[in-house]
Design a protein around this motif. Structure first.
Motif, mmCIF file in Angstrom:
data_model
loop_
_atom_site.group_PDB
_atom_site.id
_atom_site.type_symbol
_atom_site.label_atom_id
_atom_site.label_comp_id
_atom_site.label_asym_id
_atom_site.label_seq_id
_atom_site.Cartn_x
_atom_site.Cartn_y
_atom_site.Cartn_z
ATOM 1 N N VAL A 77 0.992 -1.096 -0.271
ATOM 2 C CA VAL A 77 0.180 -0.113 0.465
ATOM 3 C C VAL A 77 0.826 1.664 -0.133
ATOM 4 N N LEU A 78 1.811 1.651 0.829
ATOM 5 C CA LEU A 78 2.833 2.663 0.576
ATOM 6 C C LEU A 78 3.223 3.117 -0.105
ATOM 7 N N PRO A 79 4.028 1.874 -1.036
ATOM 8 C CA PRO A 79 5.018 2.545 -2.641
ATOM 9 C C PRO A 79 3.132 2.906 -3.233
ATOM 10 N N ALA A 80 2.564 2.334 -3.842
ATOM 11 C CA ALA A 80 1.065 2.291 -4.448
ATOM 12 C C ALA A 80 0.436 3.908 -4.400
ATOM 13 N N LEU A 81 0.433 4.363 -2.931
ATOM 14 C CA LEU A 81 0.411 5.506 -2.631
ATOM 15 C C LEU A 81 1.088 6.325 -2.344
ATOM 16 N N SER A 133 12.244 2.452 7.337
ATOM 17 C CA SER A 133 13.021 1.468 7.724
ATOM 18 C C SER A 133 13.607 0.642 8.676
ATOM 19 N N LEU A 134 14.447 2.397 9.387
ATOM 20 C CA LEU A 134 15.062 1.822 10.688
ATOM 21 C C LEU A 134 13.463 2.112 11.694
ATOM 22 N N MET A 135 12.732 2.142 11.734
ATOM 23 C CA MET A 135 12.112 2.200 12.488
ATOM 24 C C MET A 135 11.034 0.776 13.159
ATOM 25 N N VAL A 136 11.185 -0.076 11.259
ATOM 26 C CA VAL A 136 10.355 -0.840 11.806
ATOM 27 C C VAL A 136 11.836 -1.703 12.203
ATOM 28 N N SER A 137 13.092 -1.397 11.609
ATOM 29 C CA SER A 137 14.153 -2.620 12.312
ATOM 30 C C SER A 137 14.516 -2.255 14.156
ATOM 31 N N GLY A 161 15.752 -2.586 6.272
ATOM 32 C CA GLY A 161 17.061 -2.430 4.800
ATOM 33 C C GLY A 161 16.566 -1.604 4.056
ATOM 34 N N VAL A 162 16.999 -1.611 2.750
ATOM 35 C CA VAL A 162 17.617 -0.899 1.685
ATOM 36 C C VAL A 162 15.577 -0.331 0.851
ATOM 37 N N ALA A 163 14.984 -1.791 0.788
ATOM 38 C CA ALA A 163 13.959 -2.165 0.140
ATOM 39 C C ALA A 163 12.665 -1.426 0.036
ATOM 40 N N PRO A 164 12.511 -0.620 1.699
ATOM 41 C CA PRO A 164 11.656 0.582 1.190
ATOM 42 C C PRO A 164 11.406 1.466 0.095
ATOM 43 N N ALA A 165 13.113 2.353 0.777
ATOM 44 C CA ALA A 165 13.509 3.534 0.205
ATOM 45 C C ALA A 165 13.821 3.010 -1.730
ATOM 46 N N ALA A 166 13.622 1.621 -1.490
ATOM 47 C CA ALA A 166 13.824 1.439 -3.778
ATOM 48 C C ALA A 166 12.303 1.531 -4.037
ATOM 49 N N TRP A 167 11.386 0.871 -3.027
ATOM 50 C CA TRP A 167 10.308 0.792 -3.449
ATOM 51 C C TRP A 167 9.224 1.937 -3.349
ATOM 52 N N TRP A 168 9.617 2.677 -3.067
ATOM 53 C CA TRP A 168 9.396 4.479 -2.871
ATOM 54 C C TRP A 168 9.573 5.173 -3.923
ATOM 55 N N LEU A 169 10.836 5.445 -4.309
ATOM 56 C CA LEU A 169 11.269 5.856 -5.535
ATOM 57 C C LEU A 169 10.958 5.583 -6.783
ATOM 58 N N TYR A 170 10.632 3.937 -7.239
ATOM 59 C CA TYR A 170 10.572 3.684 -8.038
ATOM 60 C C TYR A 170 8.228 3.509 -8.337
ATOM 61 N N THR A 295 20.130 -6.688 -4.570
ATOM 62 C CA THR A 295 19.939 -6.840 -5.695
ATOM 63 C C THR A 295 18.276 -6.545 -6.265
ATOM 64 N N GLU A 296 17.541 -5.912 -5.288
ATOM 65 C CA GLU A 296 15.792 -6.074 -5.767
ATOM 66 C C GLU A 296 15.835 -4.337 -6.046
ATOM 67 N N ALA A 297 16.798 -3.839 -4.607
ATOM 68 C CA ALA A 297 17.029 -2.679 -5.114
ATOM 69 C C ALA A 297 17.816 -1.968 -6.539
ATOM 70 N N GLY A 298 18.939 -2.438 -7.157
ATOM 71 C CA GLY A 298 19.237 -2.614 -8.324
ATOM 72 C C GLY A 298 18.609 -2.382 -8.809
ATOM 73 N N ILE A 299 17.256 -3.707 -9.207
ATOM 74 C CA ILE A 299 16.655 -3.631 -9.874
ATOM 75 C C ILE A 299 15.776 -2.406 -10.498
ATOM 76 N N LEU A 300 14.902 -2.011 -8.800
ATOM 77 C CA LEU A 300 14.100 -1.193 -9.200
ATOM 78 C C LEU A 300 14.956 0.706 -8.859
#
Length: 320
Positions: A77-81, A133-137, A161-170, A295-300
């Motif tokens: 939901v968050l990346p979609a928003l 990511s920091l808060m959840v970790s 990790g870095v996944a939330p930032a990559a997904w939000w930017l994507y 790897t996933e962040a690089g793709i995004l």
């Protein structure tokens, strides 16, 4: 231009900041309360994966089921928003209202207008994802230490990790491109929501190929000892070493009775192991966490760069 960007997009920025602040307070409050609860009700060594910790895990699950439910939807939901409310209006609203004719005929060149907006808003999106990511970790170990994986659970994996930032930017880049192409905000919002969902499920299906999985044949259980592992597949192996879908009833009869299905399954598996059968499991060990993250962040990030470039190119061609 930075001031203009703030003035035009302060609603999205302030709402996102307020959401992150509220989420942070919710996580902090629940973590403090849970820590006090654990200190008064936990057996030594809990929370953890030991059998003695099961009652505590159930109790924490019941107390914080609403928070767990929120986290179940947040990775999608968050990346979609972000894409719908940050990316889609960036250029789509300008075209829709016709304000681009005024904005792009001022002293500031179009390319600079685009560069500042994309840099400022893109940077804010990345910062927001990293803060999440920091808060959840910091929050999860209070509840799930030694119980649930940050690697094996794909939903949790996309929140740390870095996944939330990559997904939000994507999502932001996808929304920007959609607004540029469709030139309407609402259709662009719908497209970005669908695009984020399709991308997430596609990468989930492809993620097992980020590295070659390891394989182990278990001889006394069907459960890996490491709860952090990400399972890829599993199958039975007969005494000759041949993989089979499932041993036939003639090898070990299996009964499933209401209320005793788990005990009957355990007895059936014990019978198979006793006759020389094994359970082959393919998995990725938890040491692959950062390889999968990058790897996933690089793709995004690559996709984000391509979509951002296409949006800029299309905009500049229209103003040429």
């Amino acid at each position: 231009m930075i001031w203009v960007t703030w003035r035009q997009h302060r609603a999205q920025i302030l709402l996102t900041a307020a959401f992150l602040a509220a989420l942070g307070l919710l996580l902090l409050g629940s973590a403090i309360e849970a820590t006090l609860y654990v200190s008064g009700h936990a057996a030594p060594g809990c929370p953890g994966s030991a059998p003695a910790c099961a009652p505590l895990e159930v109790a924490l699950g019941e107390r914080y089921d609403a928070i767990y439910s929120i986290f179940g939807w947040m990775p999608l939901v968050l990346p979609a928003l972000i894409g719908a409310f940050w990316g889609a209006p960036l250029l789509g609203r300008e075209y829709e209202r016709g304000t681009h004719r005024l904005a792009w005929t001022q002293a500031v060149p179009v390319w600079r207008w685009l560069a500042v907006k994309l840099a400022v808003l893109g940077g804010a999106v990345v910062a927001g994802g990293l803060l999440l990511s920091l808060m959840v970790s910091l929050w999860r170990p209070v509840f799930r230490a030694g119980i649930e994986s940050s690697f094996g659970n794909v939903g949790v994996f996309n929140m740390v990790g870095v996944a939330p930032a990559a997904w939000w930017l994507y999502a932001f880049a996808l929304g920007t491109l959609a607004g540029t192409v469709l030139r309407r905000t609402m259709p662009a919002m719908a497209l970005v929501v669908a695009g984020v969902a399709v991308t997430m499920f596609t990468l989930f299906a492809l993620s097992e190929h980020y590295a070659t999985p390891e394989r182990v044949v278990l001889s006394d259980t069907t459960v890996l000892a490491d709860p952090d592992a990400r399972l890829v597949g599993a199958t039975w192996v007969d005494p000759s070493g041949r993989e089979i879908d499932s041993p036939g009833a003639e090898v070990c009869p299996r009964r499933v009775d209401a209320g005793r299905s788990n005990r009957n399954t355990e007895a059936w598996e014990k019978c198979l192991f006793g006759k020389g059968y094994g359970y082959a499991v393919s998995y990725h060990p938890p040491t692959m966490f950062w390889r999968f993250q990058w790897t996933e962040a690089g793709i995004l990030l690559l996709a984000s760069g391509v979509m951002g470039g296409l949006a800029v190119r299309r905009t500049l061609r229209r103003t040429a």
